[in-house]
Scaffold this motif. Structure first.
Motif, PDB file in Angstrom:
ATOM      1  N   LYS A   1     -10.422  -9.688  18.569  1.00 15.10           N
ATOM      2  CA  LYS A   1      -9.931  -8.696  17.618  1.00 15.10           C
ATOM      3  C   LYS A   1      -8.544  -9.098  17.178  1.00 15.10           C
ATOM      4  O   LYS A   1      -7.619  -9.194  17.981  1.00 15.10           O
ATOM      5  CB  LYS A   1      -9.891  -7.311  18.276  1.00 15.10           C
TER       6      LYS A   1
ATOM      7  N   ARG B   1     -13.192  -0.209  22.738  1.00 17.26           N
ATOM      8  CA  ARG B   1     -13.502   0.370  21.428  1.00 17.26           C
ATOM      9  C   ARG B   1     -14.476  -0.496  20.643  1.00 17.26           C
ATOM     10  O   ARG B   1     -15.275   0.000  19.864  1.00 17.26           O
ATOM     11  CB  ARG B   1     -12.211   0.576  20.627  1.00 17.26           C
TER      12      ARG B   1
ATOM     13  N   THR C   1     -17.894   0.273  21.988  1.00 19.58           N
ATOM     14  CA  THR C   1     -18.430   1.574  21.584  1.00 19.58           C
ATOM     15  C   THR C   1     -18.650   1.659  20.075  1.00 19.58           C
ATOM     16  O   THR C   1     -18.943   2.731  19.557  1.00 19.58           O
ATOM     17  CB  THR C   1     -17.471   2.707  21.969  1.00 19.58           C
ATOM     18  N   CYS C   2     -18.470   0.557  19.384  1.00 15.11           N
ATOM     19  CA  CYS C   2     -18.639   0.511  17.923  1.00 15.11           C
ATOM     20  C   CYS C   2     -17.571   1.299  17.185  1.00 15.11           C
ATOM     21  O   CYS C   2     -17.733   1.645  16.020  1.00 15.11           O
ATOM     22  CB  CYS C   2     -19.999   1.029  17.456  1.00 15.11           C
ATOM     23  N   PHE C   3     -16.471   1.630  17.840  1.00  9.35           N
ATOM     24  CA  PHE C   3     -15.403   2.332  17.137  1.00  9.35           C
ATOM     25  C   PHE C   3     -14.630   1.340  16.286  1.00  9.35           C
ATOM     26  O   PHE C   3     -14.264   1.621  15.159  1.00  9.35           O
ATOM     27  CB  PHE C   3     -14.484   3.030  18.137  1.00  9.35           C
ATOM     28  N   LEU C   4     -14.398   0.163  16.849  1.00  7.29           N
ATOM     29  CA  LEU C   4     -13.722  -0.906  16.114  1.00  7.29           C
ATOM     30  C   LEU C   4     -14.696  -2.056  15.908  1.00  7.29           C
ATOM     31  O   LEU C   4     -15.409  -2.426  16.845  1.00  7.29           O
ATOM     32  CB  LEU C   4     -12.538  -1.431  16.922  1.00  7.29           C
ATOM     33  N   PRO C   5     -14.735  -2.632  14.737  1.00  3.68           N
ATOM     34  CA  PRO C   5     -15.565  -3.819  14.558  1.00  3.68           C
ATOM     35  C   PRO C   5     -14.813  -5.053  15.040  1.00  3.68           C
ATOM     36  O   PRO C   5     -13.617  -5.169  14.815  1.00  3.68           O
ATOM     37  CB  PRO C   5     -15.762  -3.870  13.040  1.00  3.68           C
TER      38      PRO C   5
ATOM     39  N   TYR D   1     -18.946   7.543  26.238  1.00  2.80           N
ATOM     40  CA  TYR D   1     -17.595   7.021  26.129  1.00  2.80           C
ATOM     41  C   TYR D   1     -16.583   8.128  26.396  1.00  2.80           C
ATOM     42  O   TYR D   1     -16.666   9.212  25.821  1.00  2.80           O
ATOM     43  CB  TYR D   1     -17.411   6.434  24.725  1.00  2.80           C
TER      44      TYR D   1
ATOM     45  N   PRO E   1     -12.717   8.371  25.933  1.00  4.34           N
ATOM     46  CA  PRO E   1     -11.471   7.743  25.504  1.00  4.34           C
ATOM     47  C   PRO E   1     -10.317   8.165  26.422  1.00  4.34           C
ATOM     48  O   PRO E   1     -10.492   9.029  27.275  1.00  4.34           O
ATOM     49  CB  PRO E   1     -11.250   8.276  24.098  1.00  4.34           C
TER      50      PRO E   1
END
Lengths: 325, 255
Positions: free
Chosen positions: A9, A45, A48-52, A78, A80
């Motif tokens: 990332k 993240r 959990t598919c929150f961030l690509p 999840y 957080p």
């Protein structure tokens, strides 16, 4: 259950997660360990598919986080860092809402709510507004929402942050209790937490994976040796520590003897050996020389030391900076 | 669809567990009530005036009372819309609950439409109170109900567009006040844009006045469904929601 390959990332100015690869088997609890800002949350993240991710791939239960996010999300629970609670809802309402979001309904949903309330010990606050709950309860409601749909994978971001010692213990026990049914990844910067709850540790620093191993292996790997603390005292009252040291060094298999201190005629040594179980030889040598063996105790390296060793002075700098604040 | 409904219910509920919904409903009812009472008074006064002068001007409820009142309602609405939309996403971003929504097996679009529909419903509830006023007209007078119904449709469409814009602005910040103030600014601007048409007829002025949301309400107030005005509102709704979804997407890339 989880497979991560070369996950990266990048942000405009820095790389938060730098080519991380690991695998987690079904039913494992693994601890994500690292100083603040090491990239733990970012990695979670992405799972959990929150961030690509910027590069690399991650699959959860065989589904890719970029290509089939809905399938991944169905299988992940999840929590957080701050539990995502709506202060204006009460516990039951909130769990109902989350349960529905995760695709549950009807009697199944009601059954799951009863179950998670029981499991997370929040039955007594079922009709309290979430905004009025104490930190410990909020955390447990957070856990309850994470497991409401009985997910294969649980991802917990610093689940014990900000709790008091009693709550920390309760939360750890709860997580350990969940281990059988779920694969769990939890992050923390508190070392004993990993020692106590996890089977496997992943140490991450500056976005890079520094080590992945079981807690025991990490400890023995750190110096590849066993460490034994020996306390020797002379019978007649005075004993030269150098003599003892020489004697100990003569034992086959001993790689290093470190003199620690003399206290009231008792000499403390740290004996490092290549092979395990030299304790018998050590004891015999001391006794045969006519000395008293007051203590003989294996000391494992604490994770703390391993952690510092692996992440280098980075951490000590940060710790110092923190202490100075 | 099921997910939209779940979000919609949660959102509508949170309006009504806080004082915000009651406050908005009351304020809107009071302010519109005042406008109604005022206009009705003037209408009655004009009626007596024309009788005294002996002119047999036919007084028309629809033309002389309902139509200006509907236009007023559309302007009053501009002031209330920011208060409806400001918390929609800003609050979720501030408390971190947005992470729950984005990591649940639910599409962004479903979240957005659910929230927007809840906002539209609250506004519809506010309009319902104003309908009470008009009910009196039906009891004592004989107005035509069709233009009134079309007027309400226009109010809803117009609010739908502005609410979509407000929803979009709410995704841009985690501060409700900022979201509210920015939405109010945009609403106000979209209202006053048409003033340029009063003295200027150049193309740019025509474009500006075309962008003015109030302008497109005129036909609805008259009781006419003009497809080009309806299309304008639908476009604004669509664009607002589209930008919202883009913004929600970019939230992930940036955060």
């Amino acid at each position: 259950m989880i497979k991560v390959t070369e996950l990266t990332k990048k942000y405009a100015r820095n790389v938060a997660v730098d080519h991380i690869s690991f695998e987690v088997q079904k039913g494992e609890i693994i601890g994500f360990l690292g100083p603040n800002g090491a990239g733990k949350t970012t990695t979670m993240r992405m799972l959990t598919c929150f961030l690509p991710p910027s590069a690399g791939s991650a699959t959860v239960a065989g589904f890719d986080v970029l290509e089939q996010p809905l399938e991944v999300k169905k299988r992940i629970g999840y929590l957080p860092e701050t539990p995502p609670l709506y202060p204006e809802m009460d516990t039951t309402e909130y769990l109902t809402f989350v349960g529905k979001l995760k695709g549950l309904s009807g009697s199944e949903l009601r059954g799951r709510i009863d179950y998670v309330c029981e499991r997370c010990a929040i039955t007594d606050v079922r009709h309290k507004l979430l905004g009025r709950l104490s930190k410990g309860y909020r955390q447990r409601v957070g856990l309850a929402q994470a497991i409401i749909h009985n997910p294969d994978v649980l991802i917990l971001d610093e689940p014990t942050a900000g709790l008091d010692p009693k709550q920390i213990n309760e939360t750890r026990d709860l997580i350990k209790g969940l281990a059988g049914d779920h694969t769990i990844i939890l992050s923390t910067h508190i070392l004993p937490e990993v020692e106590q709850t996890c089977q496997k540790v992943m140490i991450i620093n500056r976005g890079k994976l520094v080590a992945t191993d079981s807690v025991q292996n990490l400890q023995s790997r750190a110096r590849g040796a066993e460490l034994v603390l020996v306390e020797v005292a002379g019978r007649n009252g005075n004993l030269d520590s150098a003599t003892v040291q020489r004697r100990l060094e003569q034992i086959a298999g001993v790689s290093r003897v470190i003199f620690k201190e003399t206290h009231q005629n008792r000499n403390m040594f740290e004996v490092e050996s290549q092979k395990g179980f030299l304790r018998g030889d050590l004891a015999r040598a001391v006794v045969e020389a006519g000395w008293d063996l007051n203590e003989l105790r294996p000391t494992a390296m604490s994770l703390e030391e391993i952690f510092l060793q692996l992440t280098g002075e980075e951490v000590t700098d940060k710790a110092a900076a923190k202490g100075g604040q | 669809m099921r997910n939209v409904w779940i979000i919609f219910r949660k959102e509508l509920r949170s309006y009504f567990v806080s004082p915000i919904a009651y406050l908005l409903l009351t304020m809107f009812a009071v302010i519109f009530g005042f406008f109604f009472w005022n206009s009705l008074g003037y209408f009655v006064f004009m009626g007596m005036e024309s009788q005294m002068r002996g002119q047999a001007f036919p007084m028309n409820l629809n033309e002389q009372l309902i139509r200006p009142l509907l236009s007023n309602a559309s302007v009053i609405g501009l002031f209330f819309i920011p208060m409806i939309t400001m918390r929609l996403f800003a609050e979720e971003k501030r408390t971190g609950t947005i992470e729950l929504l984005t990591t649940s097996p639910i599409r962004d679009v479903e979240v957005i439409i659910g929230k927007w529909l809840a906002a539209v419903s609250l506004y519809a509830g506010m309009l319902l109170f104003t309908a009470l006023n008009f009910a009196f007209l039906f009891k004592y007078g004989n107005p035509d109900w069709k233009p009134l119904a079309i007027g309400y449709l226009g109010l809803l469409l117009q609010a739908g567009g502005l609410l979509a814009i407000g929803t979009f602005i709410s995704t841009l910040t985690r501060n409700q006040i900022i979201a509210g103030a920015a939405t109010f600014g945009v609403c106000l601007l979209l209202w006053v844009l048409e003033w340029v048409s009063g003295y200027e007829t150049a193309t740019w002025a025509r474009v500006l006045s075309y962008l003015s949301v109030i302008n497109h309400f005129e036909s609805f107030a008259k009781g006419v469904i003009d497809s080009k005005d309806a299309i304008f509102y639908v476009t604004v709704i669509f664009l607002g929601l589209f930008f919202t979804s883009r913004s929600m997407e970019s939230l992930r890339w940036r955060s």
